[in-house]
Write a protein that holds these residues in place. Structure first.
Motif, PDB file in Angstrom:
ATOM      1  N   GLU A  23       0.810  -1.228   0.000  1.00  0.00           N
ATOM      2  CA  GLU A  23       0.000   0.000   0.000  1.00  0.00           C
ATOM      3  C   GLU A  23       0.843   1.279   0.000  1.00  0.00           C
ATOM      4  O   GLU A  23       0.529   2.239  -0.694  1.00  0.00           O
ATOM      5  CB  GLU A  23      -0.928  -0.017   1.211  1.00  0.00           C
ATOM      6  N   LYS A  24       1.922   1.241   0.781  1.00  0.00           N
ATOM      7  CA  LYS A  24       2.778   2.423   0.883  1.00  0.00           C
ATOM      8  C   LYS A  24       3.409   2.761  -0.466  1.00  0.00           C
ATOM      9  O   LYS A  24       3.486   3.905  -0.884  1.00  0.00           O
ATOM     10  CB  LYS A  24       3.882   2.154   1.917  1.00  0.00           C
ATOM     11  N   ARG A  25       3.894   1.706  -1.109  1.00  0.00           N
ATOM     12  CA  ARG A  25       4.558   1.865  -2.405  1.00  0.00           C
ATOM     13  C   ARG A  25       3.561   2.387  -3.451  1.00  0.00           C
ATOM     14  O   ARG A  25       3.885   3.249  -4.255  1.00  0.00           O
ATOM     15  CB  ARG A  25       5.115   0.499  -2.836  1.00  0.00           C
ATOM     16  N   ARG A  26       2.345   1.836  -3.381  1.00  0.00           N
ATOM     17  CA  ARG A  26       1.296   2.261  -4.305  1.00  0.00           C
ATOM     18  C   ARG A  26       1.028   3.749  -4.143  1.00  0.00           C
ATOM     19  O   ARG A  26       0.935   4.486  -5.119  1.00  0.00           O
ATOM     20  CB  ARG A  26      -0.002   1.506  -3.987  1.00  0.00           C
ATOM     21  N   ARG A  27       0.914   4.166  -2.877  1.00  0.00           N
ATOM     22  CA  ARG A  27       0.604   5.569  -2.597  1.00  0.00           C
ATOM     23  C   ARG A  27       1.723   6.474  -3.112  1.00  0.00           C
ATOM     24  O   ARG A  27       1.476   7.479  -3.772  1.00  0.00           O
ATOM     25  CB  ARG A  27       0.422   5.748  -1.087  1.00  0.00           C
ATOM     26  N   THR A  28       2.973   6.072  -2.828  1.00  0.00           N
ATOM     27  CA  THR A  28       4.121   6.875  -3.273  1.00  0.00           C
ATOM     28  C   THR A  28       4.126   6.993  -4.792  1.00  0.00           C
ATOM     29  O   THR A  28       4.321   8.084  -5.351  1.00  0.00           O
ATOM     30  CB  THR A  28       5.444   6.213  -2.809  1.00  0.00           C
ATOM     31  N   LEU A  29       3.922   5.859  -5.492  1.00  0.00           N
ATOM     32  CA  LEU A  29       3.943   5.877  -6.959  1.00  0.00           C
ATOM     33  C   LEU A  29       2.821   6.740  -7.532  1.00  0.00           C
ATOM     34  O   LEU A  29       3.030   7.483  -8.492  1.00  0.00           O
ATOM     35  CB  LEU A  29       3.821   4.450  -7.501  1.00  0.00           C
ATOM     36  N   ALA A  30       1.627   6.633  -6.922  1.00  0.00           N
ATOM     37  CA  ALA A  30       0.487   7.423  -7.406  1.00  0.00           C
ATOM     38  C   ALA A  30       0.755   8.912  -7.215  1.00  0.00           C
ATOM     39  O   ALA A  30       0.476   9.717  -8.119  1.00  0.00           O
ATOM     40  CB  ALA A  30      -0.775   7.010  -6.661  1.00  0.00           C
ATOM     41  N   ILE A  31       1.336   9.272  -6.057  1.00  0.00           N
ATOM     42  CA  ILE A  31       1.670  10.688  -5.819  1.00  0.00           C
ATOM     43  C   ILE A  31       2.714  11.155  -6.849  1.00  0.00           C
ATOM     44  O   ILE A  31       2.616  12.238  -7.414  1.00  0.00           O
ATOM     45  CB  ILE A  31       2.164  10.908  -4.360  1.00  0.00           C
ATOM     46  N   ASN A  32       3.690  10.291  -7.104  1.00  0.00           N
ATOM     47  CA  ASN A  32       4.714  10.617  -8.105  1.00  0.00           C
ATOM     48  C   ASN A  32       4.089  10.881  -9.460  1.00  0.00           C
ATOM     49  O   ASN A  32       4.433  11.852 -10.136  1.00  0.00           O
ATOM     50  CB  ASN A  32       5.682   9.440  -8.250  1.00  0.00           C
ATOM     51  N   GLN A  33       3.185   9.982  -9.870  1.00  0.00           N
ATOM     52  CA  GLN A  33       2.551  10.141 -11.178  1.00  0.00           C
ATOM     53  C   GLN A  33       1.747  11.432 -11.252  1.00  0.00           C
ATOM     54  O   GLN A  33       1.771  12.127 -12.268  1.00  0.00           O
ATOM     55  CB  GLN A  33       1.658   8.934 -11.472  1.00  0.00           C
ATOM     56  N   GLY A  34       1.048  11.744 -10.137  1.00  0.00           N
ATOM     57  CA  GLY A  34       0.288  12.989 -10.082  1.00  0.00           C
ATOM     58  C   GLY A  34       1.203  14.201 -10.188  1.00  0.00           C
ATOM     59  O   GLY A  34       0.906  15.156 -10.920  1.00  0.00           O
ATOM     60  N   ALA A  35       2.331  14.134  -9.476  1.00  0.00           N
ATOM     61  CA  ALA A  35       3.281  15.259  -9.497  1.00  0.00           C
ATOM     62  C   ALA A  35       3.874  15.430 -10.895  1.00  0.00           C
ATOM     63  O   ALA A  35       4.032  16.559 -11.380  1.00  0.00           O
ATOM     64  CB  ALA A  35       4.392  15.014  -8.485  1.00  0.00           C
ATOM     65  N   VAL A  36       4.181  14.296 -11.542  1.00  0.00           N
ATOM     66  CA  VAL A  36       4.736  14.361 -12.911  1.00  0.00           C
ATOM     67  C   VAL A  36       3.712  14.966 -13.872  1.00  0.00           C
ATOM     68  O   VAL A  36       4.045  15.800 -14.715  1.00  0.00           O
ATOM     69  CB  VAL A  36       5.178  12.950 -13.390  1.00  0.00           C
ATOM     70  N   TRP A  37       2.430  14.586 -13.694  1.00  0.00           N
ATOM     71  CA  TRP A  37       1.381  15.152 -14.548  1.00  0.00           C
ATOM     72  C   TRP A  37       1.302  16.663 -14.364  1.00  0.00           C
ATOM     73  O   TRP A  37       1.233  17.415 -15.342  1.00  0.00           O
ATOM     74  CB  TRP A  37       0.026  14.512 -14.232  1.00  0.00           C
ATOM     75  N   VAL A  64      12.630  11.939 -18.304  1.00  0.00           N
ATOM     76  CA  VAL A  64      13.368  12.828 -17.396  1.00  0.00           C
ATOM     77  C   VAL A  64      12.669  12.984 -16.037  1.00  0.00           C
ATOM     78  O   VAL A  64      13.274  12.787 -14.992  1.00  0.00           O
ATOM     79  CB  VAL A  64      13.579  14.219 -18.048  1.00  0.00           C
ATOM     80  N   MET A  65      11.357  13.308 -16.086  1.00  0.00           N
ATOM     81  CA  MET A  65      10.682  13.661 -14.832  1.00  0.00           C
ATOM     82  C   MET A  65      10.399  12.449 -13.939  1.00  0.00           C
ATOM     83  O   MET A  65      10.585  12.519 -12.733  1.00  0.00           O
ATOM     84  CB  MET A  65       9.371  14.361 -15.146  1.00  0.00           C
ATOM     85  N   THR A  66       9.908  11.360 -14.540  1.00  0.00           N
ATOM     86  CA  THR A  66       9.526  10.194 -13.719  1.00  0.00           C
ATOM     87  C   THR A  66      10.706   9.638 -12.919  1.00  0.00           C
ATOM     88  O   THR A  66      10.552   9.388 -11.713  1.00  0.00           O
ATOM     89  CB  THR A  66       8.873   9.115 -14.606  1.00  0.00           C
ATOM     90  N   PRO A  67      11.903   9.427 -13.521  1.00  0.00           N
ATOM     91  CA  PRO A  67      13.017   8.936 -12.690  1.00  0.00           C
ATOM     92  C   PRO A  67      13.366   9.869 -11.535  1.00  0.00           C
ATOM     93  O   PRO A  67      13.637   9.399 -10.426  1.00  0.00           O
ATOM     94  CB  PRO A  67      14.189   8.848 -13.684  1.00  0.00           C
ATOM     95  N   ILE A  68      13.281  11.177 -11.811  1.00  0.00           N
ATOM     96  CA  ILE A  68      13.589  12.136 -10.733  1.00  0.00           C
ATOM     97  C   ILE A  68      12.543  12.005  -9.623  1.00  0.00           C
ATOM     98  O   ILE A  68      12.865  11.932  -8.432  1.00  0.00           O
ATOM     99  CB  ILE A  68      13.637  13.591 -11.279  1.00  0.00           C
ATOM    100  N   ALA A  69      11.255  11.962 -10.038  1.00  0.00           N
ATOM    101  CA  ALA A  69      10.171  11.855  -9.052  1.00  0.00           C
ATOM    102  C   ALA A  69      10.289  10.551  -8.259  1.00  0.00           C
ATOM    103  O   ALA A  69      10.097  10.546  -7.035  1.00  0.00           O
ATOM    104  CB  ALA A  69       8.827  11.917  -9.767  1.00  0.00           C
ATOM    105  N   ASN A  70      10.636   9.456  -8.948  1.00  0.00           N
ATOM    106  CA  ASN A  70      10.790   8.176  -8.253  1.00  0.00           C
ATOM    107  C   ASN A  70      11.937   8.217  -7.259  1.00  0.00           C
ATOM    108  O   ASN A  70      11.853   7.665  -6.158  1.00  0.00           O
ATOM    109  CB  ASN A  70      11.036   7.051  -9.267  1.00  0.00           C
ATOM    110  N   TYR A  71      13.034   8.872  -7.651  1.00  0.00           N
ATOM    111  CA  TYR A  71      14.199   9.005  -6.780  1.00  0.00           C
ATOM    112  C   TYR A  71      13.813   9.751  -5.504  1.00  0.00           C
ATOM    113  O   TYR A  71      14.097   9.296  -4.381  1.00  0.00           O
ATOM    114  CB  TYR A  71      15.317   9.741  -7.522  1.00  0.00           C
ATOM    115  N   ILE A  72      13.105  10.878  -5.708  1.00  0.00           N
ATOM    116  CA  ILE A  72      12.679  11.676  -4.542  1.00  0.00           C
ATOM    117  C   ILE A  72      11.726  10.846  -3.666  1.00  0.00           C
ATOM    118  O   ILE A  72      11.848  10.807  -2.441  1.00  0.00           O
ATOM    119  CB  ILE A  72      12.021  13.009  -4.985  1.00  0.00           C
ATOM    120  N   GLY A  73      10.788  10.164  -4.334  1.00  0.00           N
ATOM    121  CA  GLY A  73       9.806   9.340  -3.607  1.00  0.00           C
ATOM    122  C   GLY A  73      10.477   8.260  -2.788  1.00  0.00           C
ATOM    123  O   GLY A  73      10.134   8.055  -1.613  1.00  0.00           O
ATOM    124  N   ASN A  74      11.456   7.584  -3.393  1.00  0.00           N
ATOM    125  CA  ASN A  74      12.180   6.515  -2.682  1.00  0.00           C
ATOM    126  C   ASN A  74      12.931   7.057  -1.480  1.00  0.00           C
ATOM    127  O   ASN A  74      12.937   6.447  -0.405  1.00  0.00           O
ATOM    128  CB  ASN A  74      13.156   5.814  -3.630  1.00  0.00           C
TER     129      ASN A  74
END
Lengths: 243, 229
Positions: free
Chosen positions: A128-142, A218-228
């Motif tokens: 669940e935690k990972r899902r939430r982080t990824l969804a927030i990342n995707q929203g931020a990238v959008w 460009v954006m998704t890897p950065i967002a994932n890095y920050i999220g992790n």
């Protein structure tokens, strides 16, 4: 047996050739390719039946739907409101130009992004935690992509307008010497299409490049890095608290 | 000391009078002095570029799909392979193939879905531009009131299928990527090895029974129980 020898009379032949009824006859062979095209089995048994029985009725159905939609009151209201708001903006700023085309491209991309966010939230393979982080990342990238798309589109607007105006001036100069009014009108219509094409192509290229290339590469890897990093920090804090 | 003051070319006092125009036979106004941008010149002279622009106007959805194929099949895979990543080479290759696969599927679906919509929109637009009354059959049609109404309505007709079919196209693309990758590219995503939560107990050979079930060897192994003595 009497042999009659007929000698051609040159004078008569010349008269026949000069006959005005033969002057308009032209001998042109049909191109070889055309005869082949006409009998292609693919065209005869697949393409033509498909166009006749599936494509054309579909187009007709969509046309009826579109016509009904245009006639409908809600559509009329939407369009009238849109025009009113555009005119109000033009009153404030005479250089204002409608950005409806860009808004619709962004709307399509937004719906697609929402679909991916929902897909991530419902992904049962992830905790669940990972899902939430990824969804927030995707929203931020959008969000970042949308801001970037409008900014780039706006920045390119002035340059595109100049290119459009220069193109129109050059193209109009080219058709100055055409005397026929019909030919001139046809050329003018095609110049208008090219003029609109410059703006459409710019918007599609700028916005799609951001949503389809800059965002995932460009954006998704950065967002994932920050999220992790944030998640690791949170986990470390939790572990410390437990101690 | 002589102060050289150059006189203004145009006296602002008489700026609007024709009698005080600057004398220069080549001067044709401000627009003539502006350089024409190279891109505009290219568009005005190149027939192929004009065809692309026509395509962008008449089939803007397919133009978008064609541009997307350049991104997904060329730019994205190249950058995935070139940019440094923590993933191993096989994963990078799979990601690049996935991008190519999604591009091809996206283009195919777009062509299949959008072509009839674009054709219908073109016909309706032609009807609107020719005579909105014939389409609406109403003298007080809103399309006749303002030219901007027609422009807005036709723009919506142009882009509506992209908005409506964005999610279904996404679902289909996601569903079709794995089979396309498997059967077209011959690639399959390697499943992560499951972590072994239990320790496998060592095999105790002392309990192995060597008794044969076949009748031929029955006498030999009949009384043999194995084990370490």
């Amino acid at each position: 047996m009497n042999i009659t020898r007929i000698t051609p009379q040159l004078n008569n032949i010349n008269k026949t050739y000069n006959n005005p009824s033969y002057k308009n006859i032209s001998f042109a062979a049909a191109p070889i390719g055309e005869a082949k095209k006409a009998i292609t089995p693919f065209k005869k048994y697949i393409a033509q039946p498909f166009i006749k029985h599936i494509f054309n009725p579909t187009v007709k159905g969509i046309e009826i739907f579109y016509t009904k939609m245009i006639k409908s009151k809600p559509f009329e209201k939407i369009i009238t409101k849109m025009t009113e708001s555009q005119e109000a903006k033009i009153k404030k700023n005479p250089n204002f130009e409608s950005n409806l085309f860009a808004h619709l491209i962004v709307t399509g991309s937004t719906i697609l992004s929402c679909f991916y966010v929902v897909k991530t939230i419902n992904n049962k393979k992830l905790d669940e935690k990972r899902r939430r982080t990824l969804a927030i990342n995707q929203g931020a990238v959008w969000l970042a992509s949308t801001i970037m798309a409008y900014t780039v589109d706006g920045k390119l607007g002035k340059y595109t307008k100049k290119v459009q105006n220069d193109f129109k001036a050059t193209a109009l100069k080219q058709i100055e010497n055409i005397s026929s009014e019909t030919d001139k009108n046809i050329k003018l219509a095609s110049i208008n299409r090219h003029y609109n094409g410059i703006s459409n192509a710019k918007k599609i290229i700028a916005i799609d490049t951001i949503y389809r290339f800059i965002a995932p590469v460009v954006m998704t890897p950065i967002a994932n890095y920050i999220g992790n990093k944030l998640q690791e920090k949170e986990e470390a804090e939790l572990a410390n608290n437990k101690k | 000391m002589i102060n050289k003051i150059s006189p203004p070319l145009i006296n602002p006092k008489y700026n609007n009078t024709s009698a005080h125009k600057p004398y220069h036979p080549a001067f044709k106004g401000a627009d003539a002095a502006k350089p024409v941008s190279k891109l505009a010149k290219f568009f005005a002279e190149n027939k192929k570029a004009q065809r692309v622009l026509e395509f962008a106007t008449d089939h803007n959805l397919l133009f978008g799909a064609s541009f997307a194929i350049i991104i997904t099949c060329l730019l994205r895979p190249t950058s995935i392979m070139i940019l440094p990543s923590k993933k191993n080479k096989d994963d990078q290759k799979y990601a690049a193939a996935q991008s190519i696969g999604s591009g091809i599927i996206g283009f195919g679906l777009s062509t299949l879905i959008f072509t009839p919509f674009e054709k219908a929109a073109k016909n309706v637009k032609a009807a609107i531009n020719k005579d909105p009354n014939a389409l609406i059959k109403d003298g007080s049609s809103y399309l006749l009131k303002n030219k901007k109404n027609i422009a807005n309505a036709t723009t919506i007709l142009d882009r509506l299928p992209d908005v409506v079919f964005a999610a279904p196209k996404g679902i289909l693309t996601v569903a079709l990527i794995p089979p396309i990758l498997k059967y077209v590219f011959g690639m399959e995503k390697k499943k992560d090895k499951p972590k072994q939560d239990f320790i496998q107990p060592p095999i105790y050979y002392g309990t192995i029974n060597f008794k044969s079930t076949t009748s031929k060897n029955k006498t030999v192994f009949d009384n043999f129980n194995g084990g370490v003595r």
